[in-house]
Structure formats: C-alpha cells, structure tokens
Design a protein around this motif. Structure first.
Motif, PDB file in Angstrom:
ATOM      1  N   THR A 207       0.827  -1.201   0.000  1.00  0.00           N
ATOM      2  CA  THR A 207       0.000   0.000   0.000  1.00  0.00           C
ATOM      3  C   THR A 207       0.865   1.255   0.000  1.00  0.00           C
ATOM      4  OG1 THR A 207      -1.773  -1.156   1.189  1.00  0.00           O
ATOM      5  CG2 THR A 207      -1.800   1.257   1.237  1.00  0.00           C
TER       6      THR A 207
ATOM      7  N   GLY B 178       2.492   1.630  -3.450  1.00  0.00           N
ATOM      8  CA  GLY B 178       1.530   2.136  -4.420  1.00  0.00           C
ATOM      9  C   GLY B 178       1.268   3.620  -4.243  1.00  0.00           C
ATOM     10  N   HIS B 179       1.126   4.035  -2.992  1.00  0.00           N
ATOM     11  CA  HIS B 179       0.865   5.457  -2.720  1.00  0.00           C
ATOM     12  C   HIS B 179       2.076   6.306  -3.083  1.00  0.00           C
ATOM     13  CE1 HIS B 179      -1.400   8.715  -0.922  1.00  0.00           C
ATOM     14  NE2 HIS B 179      -0.348   9.057  -0.185  1.00  0.00           N
TER      15      HIS B 179
ATOM     16  N   THR C 199       2.341   6.700  -6.822  1.00  0.00           N
ATOM     17  CA  THR C 199       1.308   7.614  -7.322  1.00  0.00           C
ATOM     18  C   THR C 199       1.639   9.063  -7.037  1.00  0.00           C
ATOM     19  OG1 THR C 199      -0.402   5.914  -7.028  1.00  0.00           O
ATOM     20  CG2 THR C 199      -1.134   8.196  -7.186  1.00  0.00           C
TER      21      THR C 199
ATOM     22  N   ALA D 266       1.459   1.078  -9.549  1.00  0.00           N
ATOM     23  CA  ALA D 266       0.756   1.441  -8.320  1.00  0.00           C
ATOM     24  C   ALA D 266      -0.538   0.644  -8.171  1.00  0.00           C
ATOM     25  CB  ALA D 266       0.451   2.935  -8.314  1.00  0.00           C
ATOM     26  N   ARG D 267      -1.297   0.520  -9.263  1.00  0.00           N
ATOM     27  CA  ARG D 267      -2.558  -0.211  -9.197  1.00  0.00           C
ATOM     28  C   ARG D 267      -2.342  -1.673  -8.834  1.00  0.00           C
ATOM     29  NH1 ARG D 267      -5.073   2.417 -14.773  1.00  0.00           N
ATOM     30  NH2 ARG D 267      -5.557   4.477 -13.898  1.00  0.00           N
ATOM     31  N   SER D 268      -1.328  -2.291  -9.409  1.00  0.00           N
ATOM     32  CA  SER D 268      -1.047  -3.698  -9.097  1.00  0.00           C
ATOM     33  C   SER D 268      -0.592  -3.853  -7.650  1.00  0.00           C
ATOM     34  CB  SER D 268       0.010  -4.257 -10.054  1.00  0.00           C
ATOM     35  OG  SER D 268       1.230  -3.526  -9.953  1.00  0.00           O
ATOM     36  N   ALA D 269       0.103  -2.841  -7.123  1.00  0.00           N
ATOM     37  CA  ALA D 269       0.522  -2.886  -5.718  1.00  0.00           C
ATOM     38  C   ALA D 269      -0.690  -2.880  -4.798  1.00  0.00           C
ATOM     39  CB  ALA D 269       1.434  -1.703  -5.402  1.00  0.00           C
ATOM     40  N   TYR D 270      -1.685  -2.036  -5.118  1.00  0.00           N
ATOM     41  CA  TYR D 270      -2.904  -1.979  -4.303  1.00  0.00           C
ATOM     42  C   TYR D 270      -3.663  -3.310  -4.359  1.00  0.00           C
ATOM     43  CZ  TYR D 270      -2.373   3.118  -3.969  1.00  0.00           C
ATOM     44  OH  TYR D 270      -1.926   4.386  -3.699  1.00  0.00           O
TER      45      TYR D 270
ATOM     46  N   ALA E  18      -1.838  -5.878  -2.360  1.00  0.00           N
ATOM     47  CA  ALA E  18      -1.988  -5.571  -0.934  1.00  0.00           C
ATOM     48  C   ALA E  18      -3.320  -6.096  -0.412  1.00  0.00           C
ATOM     49  CB  ALA E  18      -1.895  -4.063  -0.713  1.00  0.00           C
ATOM     50  N   ALA E  19      -4.382  -5.916  -1.182  1.00  0.00           N
ATOM     51  CA  ALA E  19      -5.703  -6.401  -0.772  1.00  0.00           C
ATOM     52  C   ALA E  19      -5.730  -7.920  -0.680  1.00  0.00           C
ATOM     53  CB  ALA E  19      -6.765  -5.913  -1.760  1.00  0.00           C
TER      54      ALA E  19
END
Length: 221
Positions: A134, A137-138, A141, A151-155, A158-159
């Motif tokens: 997370t 990704g932040h 960004t 970044a999107r793949s990191a989020y 993370a989920a």
C-alpha cells in the motif's frame, strides 16, 4: 548518488531479489514427504539472498521518493520500514527452519515441524506485505515515479495479502489453501510477490533511461 544511478541500483536489487524468489518457490514442491536436508537448506539460502536484495531495493525506493517528492517522504519511510520488518521476520523464520533441519538426525518437513514459523510466514507476513505494498503504491502515485499499472497492481496485491491475514484460524496443513501455513497463504503469495517485484523492478530500471543527467536531481544525504 544521482537519480539515474539510484533508479538503476533500486531496479537491479529488486530484479535480483525477484529472480531468487522465483527460483526458491518451486523447490517447496519437489517432494511429497519430508524433503532431504539439501533441498531445505538450498531453498532457505536462496531466500536469504533474495531478502538481502529486497532490503537494498526498499532502501532505494525510500530515497527515490524522498528525492522526487520530498513532501511525501513519509510514504517512502513507511515502505522502507515495513519492507525491512518483513525481511527481518522472514529471515528469523528461515533461521528457525534451518536450525531445526541441521539439528534433526532424520529428514523433516520444517513447514510442519517448526510450528514457530506458521504465523511468521503466514498472517504476520501477509499483514506486513499489505502495509508495504500500500505504501509503495501510494508513493509511486504521489511521486509519479513509475507507470500507473505499478501502483494499481501494488494496491491489488496488498488487498489479496490482507485477505489471508485471518488464515491463522484454519489449521496447519500445508496442503490446504487457506491454512496458517497453507500453500495459498505462503507459496502462492510468495510467487505473486516475486513476479510483481520483477515487473516493477524492471520498470524502475528502465525508467532511468528516460532521465538525463541535466534533469536528474541529486540525492540528499
């Protein structure tokens, strides 16, 4: 160290770590019963080298965020701290497994026998990775370090890791997907991290080609 060199070193360290992780994971599935000591110690050694590369990579990421977006340095620090703690926890787990294998007078499966690693590899590792990803990704960004997909793949990853945190309630059978030490909560998550890290590290290294010495700022000590 200038921006170009920082990106290259961060990318190379991440690539080295990812390749080692990718080589390590299949070694867990070569034997149906207790594996020979050589197998266990080899995969642990590869994992230790991989974690060394990961530490270098997360350190470089913190410096890149600090340089490109000083206002968001705190995000890079969170990524560095959680990445470092994750590496430390996993190194402790590796040490416990290696010690048990060396001390045993017969082949053992440390993923079952060494009960102290269940939660370290599982729920604790998943939570730390969720926080790390997370933050990464932040940071990407806010600092515009890399393409948006990183970044999107990191989020997303993370989920997925966060979803495995409650796995400690579901036993200790490695063959089960959602057990505390199950193949889903450990091996699958390790494989996903490996390929994600490889892709992002390659993107980081390649991003240095779009920088020029004239525009690349200098890292502050």
């Amino acid at each position: 160290m200038n921006d170009i060199l920082a990106r290259r070193l961060t990318g190379l360290a991440g690539i080295a770590a990812a390749v080692c992780f990718i080589v390590e994971v299949p070694l867990y599935f070569l034997y149906s019963g207790p594996p020979p000591d050589a197998n266990v110690l080899a995969r642990l050694l590869i994992g230790i080298v991989a974690l060394g590369g990961l530490i270098l990579s997360v350190t470089g990421f913190r410096e890149l965020v600090k340089q490109v977006a000083p206002a968001h340095e705190w995000v890079g620090t969170i990524a560095f701290a959680t990445g470092l703690v994750y590496a430390t926890v996993t190194l402790v787990s590796s040490g416990l497994e290696a010690g048990a294998v060396i001390a045993a007078d017969h082949p053992i499966d440390p993923t079952i026998t060494v009960s102290g690693t269940y939660i370290l590899y599982g729920s604790i590792g998943r939570l730390l990775l969720a926080l790390f990803l997370t933050a990464v990704g932040h940071g990407i960004t806010r600092a515009h370090l890399l393409p948006r997909w990183t970044a999107r793949s990191a989020y997303v990853l993370a989920a997925v890791n966060l979803a495995f945190v409650p796995s400690l309630f579901f036993g200790n059978t490695p063959a089960h997907f959602y057990a505390a030490n199950g193949w889903g909560s450990t091996a699958l998550m390790g494989a996903l991290l490996s390929y994600w890290l490889l892709a992002v590290s390659v993107a980081t290294y390649r991003s240095s080609a779009r920088r020029t010495p004239a525009t690349a700022p200098t890292l502050q000590s």
